[in-house]
Design a protein around this motif. Structure first.
Motif, PDB file in Angstrom:
ATOM      1  N   ALA A 114       0.941  -1.301   0.070  1.00 54.49           N
ATOM      2  CA  ALA A 114       0.161  -0.131   0.054  1.00 54.49           C
ATOM      3  C   ALA A 114       0.931   1.344   0.237  1.00 54.49           C
ATOM      4  CB  ALA A 114      -0.916   0.022   1.233  1.00 54.49           C
ATOM      5  N   CYS A 115       0.496   2.114  -0.923  1.00 53.78           N
ATOM      6  CA  CYS A 115       1.179   3.675  -0.413  1.00 53.78           C
ATOM      7  C   CYS A 115       0.173   4.346   0.473  1.00 53.78           C
ATOM      8  CB  CYS A 115       1.029   4.388  -2.068  1.00 53.78           C
ATOM      9  SG  CYS A 115      -0.651   4.541  -2.530  1.00 53.78           S
ATOM     10  N   LEU A 116       0.975   5.363   1.124  1.00 53.68           N
ATOM     11  CA  LEU A 116       0.113   6.032   2.146  1.00 53.68           C
ATOM     12  C   LEU A 116       0.352   7.572   2.078  1.00 53.68           C
ATOM     13  CD1 LEU A 116       1.497   3.499   5.004  1.00 53.68           C
ATOM     14  CD2 LEU A 116      -0.572   3.544   4.274  1.00 53.68           C
ATOM     15  N   PRO A 117      -0.741   8.230   2.821  1.00 59.13           N
ATOM     16  CA  PRO A 117      -0.397   9.588   2.940  1.00 59.13           C
ATOM     17  C   PRO A 117       0.647  10.263   3.549  1.00 59.13           C
ATOM     18  CG  PRO A 117      -2.329   8.907   4.327  1.00 59.13           C
ATOM     19  CD  PRO A 117      -1.819   7.692   3.782  1.00 59.13           C
ATOM     20  N   ASP A 118       0.954  11.469   3.294  1.00 61.61           N
ATOM     21  CA  ASP A 118       2.026  11.926   3.755  1.00 61.61           C
ATOM     22  C   ASP A 118       1.832  12.513   5.481  1.00 61.61           C
ATOM     23  OD1 ASP A 118       2.183  15.215   3.906  1.00 61.61           O
ATOM     24  OD2 ASP A 118       1.383  14.507   2.033  1.00 61.61           O
ATOM     25  N   PRO A 119       2.547  12.496   6.255  1.00 58.24           N
ATOM     26  CA  PRO A 119       2.443  12.838   7.690  1.00 58.24           C
ATOM     27  C   PRO A 119       2.032  14.154   7.834  1.00 58.24           C
ATOM     28  CG  PRO A 119       4.576  12.016   7.419  1.00 58.24           C
ATOM     29  CD  PRO A 119       3.739  11.827   6.266  1.00 58.24           C
ATOM     30  N   GLY A 120       2.712  15.054   6.946  1.00 56.19           N
ATOM     31  CA  GLY A 120       2.499  16.636   6.910  1.00 56.19           C
ATOM     32  C   GLY A 120       1.291  17.084   6.808  1.00 56.19           C
ATOM     33  N   ALA A 121       0.618  16.507   5.710  1.00 55.57           N
ATOM     34  CA  ALA A 121      -0.807  16.954   5.300  1.00 55.57           C
ATOM     35  C   ALA A 121      -1.912  16.215   6.553  1.00 55.57           C
ATOM     36  CB  ALA A 121      -1.060  16.192   4.056  1.00 55.57           C
ATOM     37  N   MET A 122      -1.555  15.051   6.888  1.00 61.32           N
ATOM     38  CA  MET A 122      -2.417  14.369   7.912  1.00 61.32           C
ATOM     39  C   MET A 122      -2.434  15.336   9.251  1.00 61.32           C
ATOM     40  SD  MET A 122      -3.816  12.202   6.040  1.00 61.32           S
ATOM     41  CE  MET A 122      -4.973  11.668   7.487  1.00 61.32           C
ATOM     42  N   LEU A 123      -1.234  15.741   9.526  1.00 57.49           N
ATOM     43  CA  LEU A 123      -0.865  16.626  10.901  1.00 57.49           C
ATOM     44  C   LEU A 123      -1.207  17.962  10.603  1.00 57.49           C
ATOM     45  CD1 LEU A 123       2.333  15.313  12.141  1.00 57.49           C
ATOM     46  CD2 LEU A 123       0.286  14.972  13.271  1.00 57.49           C
ATOM     47  N   ARG A 124      -1.591  18.302   9.348  1.00 61.04           N
ATOM     48  CA  ARG A 124      -1.887  19.680   8.950  1.00 61.04           C
ATOM     49  C   ARG A 124      -0.824  20.800   9.416  1.00 61.04           C
ATOM     50  NH1 ARG A 124      -8.512  19.941  10.646  1.00 61.04           N
ATOM     51  NH2 ARG A 124      -9.116  18.024   9.268  1.00 61.04           N
ATOM     52  N   LEU A 125       0.306  20.629   8.919  1.00 59.44           N
ATOM     53  CA  LEU A 125       1.537  21.308   9.404  1.00 59.44           C
ATOM     54  C   LEU A 125       1.405  22.493   8.402  1.00 59.44           C
ATOM     55  CD1 LEU A 125       4.179  18.723   9.906  1.00 59.44           C
ATOM     56  CD2 LEU A 125       3.089  19.910  11.667  1.00 59.44           C
ATOM     57  N   PRO A 126       1.995  23.727   8.689  1.00 62.15           N
ATOM     58  CA  PRO A 126       2.049  25.024   7.769  1.00 62.15           C
ATOM     59  C   PRO A 126       2.859  24.346   6.671  1.00 62.15           C
ATOM     60  CG  PRO A 126       2.760  25.416   9.979  1.00 62.15           C
ATOM     61  CD  PRO A 126       2.640  24.012  10.148  1.00 62.15           C
ATOM     62  N   ASP A 127       2.666  25.046   5.398  1.00 62.07           N
ATOM     63  CA  ASP A 127       2.985  24.286   4.091  1.00 62.07           C
ATOM     64  C   ASP A 127       4.714  24.219   4.069  1.00 62.07           C
ATOM     65  OD1 ASP A 127       2.604  23.863   1.272  1.00 62.07           O
ATOM     66  OD2 ASP A 127       3.984  25.459   0.929  1.00 62.07           O
ATOM     67  N   ALA A 128       5.532  25.082   4.552  1.00 64.96           N
ATOM     68  CA  ALA A 128       6.821  24.988   4.482  1.00 64.96           C
ATOM     69  C   ALA A 128       7.444  23.871   5.391  1.00 64.96           C
ATOM     70  CB  ALA A 128       7.371  26.307   5.082  1.00 64.96           C
ATOM     71  N   LEU A 129       6.878  23.440   6.288  1.00 65.87           N
ATOM     72  CA  LEU A 129       7.096  22.048   6.998  1.00 65.87           C
ATOM     73  C   LEU A 129       6.311  20.919   6.316  1.00 65.87           C
ATOM     74  CD1 LEU A 129       6.548  23.108  10.672  1.00 65.87           C
ATOM     75  CD2 LEU A 129       8.558  23.108   9.661  1.00 65.87           C
ATOM     76  N   ALA A 130       5.192  20.897   5.896  1.00 66.87           N
ATOM     77  CA  ALA A 130       4.504  19.857   5.187  1.00 66.87           C
ATOM     78  C   ALA A 130       4.947  19.619   4.043  1.00 66.87           C
ATOM     79  CB  ALA A 130       3.072  20.087   5.054  1.00 66.87           C
ATOM     80  N   SER A 131       5.566  20.598   3.154  1.00 68.66           N
ATOM     81  CA  SER A 131       5.916  20.122   1.583  1.00 68.66           C
ATOM     82  C   SER A 131       7.395  19.290   1.789  1.00 68.66           C
ATOM     83  CB  SER A 131       6.365  21.568   1.052  1.00 68.66           C
ATOM     84  OG  SER A 131       5.070  22.164   0.698  1.00 68.66           O
ATOM     85  N   PRO A 132       8.120  19.598   2.364  1.00 67.75           N
ATOM     86  CA  PRO A 132       9.339  18.712   2.465  1.00 67.75           C
ATOM     87  C   PRO A 132       8.781  17.121   2.822  1.00 67.75           C
ATOM     88  CG  PRO A 132      10.120  20.529   3.490  1.00 67.75           C
ATOM     89  CD  PRO A 132       8.402  20.628   3.477  1.00 67.75           C
ATOM     90  N   LEU A 133       7.821  16.942   3.869  1.00 66.76           N
ATOM     91  CA  LEU A 133       7.578  15.549   4.008  1.00 66.76           C
ATOM     92  C   LEU A 133       6.572  14.898   3.036  1.00 66.76           C
ATOM     93  CD1 LEU A 133       6.523  16.218   8.057  1.00 66.76           C
ATOM     94  CD2 LEU A 133       8.597  15.077   7.079  1.00 66.76           C
ATOM     95  N   ALA A 134       5.863  15.905   2.322  1.00 66.69           N
ATOM     96  CA  ALA A 134       5.230  15.258   1.182  1.00 66.69           C
ATOM     97  C   ALA A 134       5.910  14.947  -0.029  1.00 66.69           C
ATOM     98  CB  ALA A 134       3.893  16.483   0.925  1.00 66.69           C
TER      99      ALA A 134
END
Length: 280
Positions: A114-134
């Motif tokens: 299975a492929c999975l969602p990125d944790p930054g999006a699930m945690l609703r982090l600010p874009d600058a933090l979420a984008s590297p994780l995504a």
């Protein structure tokens, strides 16, 4: 009649975090297992998943134990914890997963991935933090897609759609499914297996067996065990993540953020090309 042997490998998702039963966890794999045969007593289920596991743990610890069990079906759902470490290396992730998948394919087991969602999006982090994780999770998912094709795995796409947007499927920590979410995951896996003739029993029930936790109980869990989980999994990533966020902002100001995506995509291509055998 020969039993159906199902072995589950992975991290906290497969261990069952978010679906408490008694003093432990149950989870999607345990919910799926009885549906693999018309007579559920024929199914022999072993869950080797461990919370916090990375691809290295699956390769070095879980895979040897699973191979000894000679499974008919093996699920390998892993990778999120790799993205939450400062040591993240898509080349290493690809090489480890290739060895894991190859081991079970050569033994004749059916692979479920299975492929999975990125944790930054699930945690609703600010874009600058979420984008590297995504970007990291997209890289892992691309590798999983390619290797699933290479080894003929049954692959569940669980990185987007209602699986990620329906908040009723997720626990208070926003990283683990609740019981309803684990059941939905199990139902979707059963559909894949049934279509391929690998599951002959009735599908798992999509409806929860237990009442959903109250908001107070969820907040208490989040403030104690849930927060501790996040700290343990990504504490060493924070300094690097802040540097990645600064780089993200820098490229955003210059209008060159696309270069980061191109670089990540090139790294995945190189990682897959470096694997032994035909390029996935």
């Amino acid at each position: 009649m020969r039993p159906v042997r199902f072995v589950a490998l992975g991290d906290s998702l497969t261990e069952g975090v978010g679906d408490p039963v008694g003093s432990g966890w149950r989870g999607w794999a345990a919910l799926l297992a009885p549906s693999l045969a018309e007579d559920r007593e024929r199914v022999r289920f072993t869950n080797l998943a461990v919370s916090g596991a990375q691809t290295r743990d699956v390769l070095e610890r879980q895979t040897p134990a699973a191979l000894e069990l000679r499974p008919d079906l093996v699920s390998v759902v892993i990778g999120v914890n790799d993205t939450l470490r400062r040591t993240f290396d898509i080349n290493a992730v690809a090489a480890r997963l290739d060895r894991v998948y190859a081991s079970f394919a050569h033994q004749g087991a059916t692979l479920l991935t299975a492929c999975l969602p990125d944790p930054g999006a699930m945690l609703r982090l600010p874009d600058a933090l979420a984008s590297p994780l995504a970007r990291r999770q997209r890289a892992v998912n691309t590798v999983v897609h390619a290797l699933s094709d290479r080894y003929g795995a049954l692959h569940l796409h669980a990185a987007d759609g209602s699986w990620t947007t329906d908040r009723t499927l997720w626990s208070a920590d926003r990283l683990h499914p609740c019981e309803r979410g684990h059941r939905q995951f199990a139902v979707r896996c059963h559909a894949l297996l049934s279509e391929a003739g690998r599951a002959t029993g009735r599908p798992p029930s999509p409806e929860p067996e237990f009442p959903a936790p109250t908001r107070t109980a969820s907040l208490v869990w989040l403030a104690t065990a849930g927060t501790g989980w996040v700290v343990r999994r990504c504490g060493d990533l924070l300094p690097q993540l802040l540097r990645l966020a600064a780089d993200e902002l820098h490229h955003g100001v210059r209008g060159t953020r696309a270069r980061l995506d191109v670089h990540a995509s090139s790294a995945v291509t190189a990682a897959l090309a470096a694997l032994p055998g035909p390029t996935p």
